[in-house]
Design a protein around this motif. Structure first.
Motif, short mmCIF file in Angstrom:
data_model
loop_
_atom_site.label_atom_id
_atom_site.label_comp_id
_atom_site.label_asym_id
_atom_site.label_seq_id
_atom_site.Cartn_x
_atom_site.Cartn_y
_atom_site.Cartn_z
N VAL A 130 -5.99 5.74 3.99
CA VAL A 130 -6.05 4.97 2.85
C VAL A 130 -6.38 3.55 3.36
CG1 VAL A 130 -4.43 3.93 1.12
CG2 VAL A 130 -4.20 6.25 1.94
N VAL A 131 -7.41 2.63 2.85
CA VAL A 131 -7.91 1.41 3.54
C VAL A 131 -7.68 0.46 2.49
CG1 VAL A 131 -9.42 2.65 5.32
CG2 VAL A 131 -10.33 1.83 2.92
N VAL B 174 -8.89 3.97 -1.48
CA VAL B 174 -8.85 2.41 -1.24
C VAL B 174 -7.76 1.75 -2.08
CG1 VAL B 174 -10.40 0.29 -1.80
CG2 VAL B 174 -11.41 2.48 -0.81
N TYR B 175 -7.32 0.75 -1.41
CA TYR B 175 -6.13 -0.15 -2.12
C TYR B 175 -6.69 -1.26 -2.32
CZ TYR B 175 -1.92 -3.03 -2.94
OH TYR B 175 -1.23 -3.91 -3.50
N GLN B 176 -6.90 -1.72 -4.03
CA GLN B 176 -7.24 -2.63 -4.35
C GLN B 176 -6.64 -3.08 -5.73
OE1 GLN B 176 -11.31 -0.95 -4.35
NE2 GLN B 176 -11.68 -2.00 -6.46
N SER C 9 -3.92 -1.57 6.47
CA SER C 9 -4.07 -2.70 5.54
C SER C 9 -4.92 -3.88 6.02
CB SER C 9 -2.54 -3.15 5.53
OG SER C 9 -2.41 -3.91 6.96
N GLU C 10 -4.92 -4.92 5.26
CA GLU C 10 -6.19 -5.87 5.43
C GLU C 10 -5.96 -6.41 7.06
OE1 GLU C 10 -5.95 -9.00 2.76
OE2 GLU C 10 -4.06 -9.23 2.92
N THR C 11 -4.74 -6.49 7.49
CA THR C 11 -4.48 -7.07 8.80
C THR C 11 -4.45 -6.08 9.99
OG1 THR C 11 -2.09 -6.64 8.65
CG2 THR C 11 -2.72 -8.73 7.76
N ILE D 179 1.03 -1.14 -0.11
CA ILE D 179 -0.05 0.03 0.11
C ILE D 179 1.05 1.16 0.09
CG2 ILE D 179 -1.70 1.30 1.29
CD1 ILE D 179 -2.94 -1.44 2.46
N LYS D 180 1.94 1.39 0.80
CA LYS D 180 2.87 2.39 0.66
C LYS D 180 3.47 2.45 -0.44
CE LYS D 180 4.46 3.32 5.85
NZ LYS D 180 5.37 2.97 6.59
N ILE D 181 3.71 1.60 -1.12
CA ILE D 181 4.56 1.74 -2.57
C ILE D 181 3.66 2.30 -3.45
CG2 ILE D 181 5.43 0.53 -4.30
CD1 ILE D 181 7.08 -1.47 -2.29
#
Length: 191
Positions: A80-81, A101-103, A55-57, A9-11
């Motif tokens: 950012v989720v 959103v990260y997907q 992140s997801e965790t 996600i950061k990248i």
């Protein structure tokens, strides 16, 4: 230690933000007497924009308190989720907060943040280093706008060199090791 998904996600986020040609991007930025850390900070047009990554965790139960810690100190706040935290409504993120959103290995803007009008002079001053505080004639009489200007300048000085190295050394694809240039322990040539 960051999980693999948070690194991804950061990248992706930094790659996305880099397209806007900011003055600096930095990671793990301390603020409020170094009691808190911002996942990502971007300075563009003399405005600060902080990004909190989930992140997801990650558990999102602390998200409201994390957002509250950012208020008063930053011009723009975004979260950012990972897609696993959808729908956004269940997170209770205020409408003034930006949402990404990260997907599918990409960051997508869902809602732009609003400029914060609730700056807090005490929070801003607590985020300044003693070196930067010494530049202020009388911290008690300074306006919050002037204090904010000192904070922006502090971040610019501290992170400009590392961000310049990052931009010069990154290839077409950012790898996690490239992010080391954006960390606060990266020594500035100015300091």
């Amino acid at each position: 230690m960051h999980d693999a998904r948070e690194r991804e996600i950061k990248i992706s986020l930094i790659s996305f933000l880099n397209e806007f040609k900011p003055y600096i991007i930095a990671t793990e930025v301390p603020f409020m007497d170094s009691q808190r850390r911002a996942d990502i900070l971007m300075i563009k047009d003399n405005h600060s924009h902080v990004f909190e990554i989930k992140s997801e965790t990650d558990k999102v139960n602390r998200l409201k308190s994390q957002i509250k810690s950012y208020t008063g100190c930053f011009d723009y706040i975004s979260v950012v989720v990972d897609q696993s935290h959808l729908p956004i409504k269940k997170l209770g993120i205020p409408k003034s907060i930006g949402v990404y959103v990260y997907q599918e290995k990409a960051v997508k803007l869902i809602r732009s943040p609003m400029k914060r009008k609730d700056k807090n002079k005490k929070k801003i001053l607590s985020s300044l280093t003693s070196k930067e505080l010494n530049k202020i004639q009388n911290p008690l009489e300074i306006t919050k706008e002037k204090a904010n200007s000192h904070l922006i300048n502090q971040w610019k000085e501290k992170y400009y060199y590392g961000y310049s190295l990052f931009k010069n050394e990154m290839g077409k694809t950012i790898i996690y090791d490239d992010l080391n240039h954006l960390r606060p322990d990266r020594k500035s040539m100015i300091s």
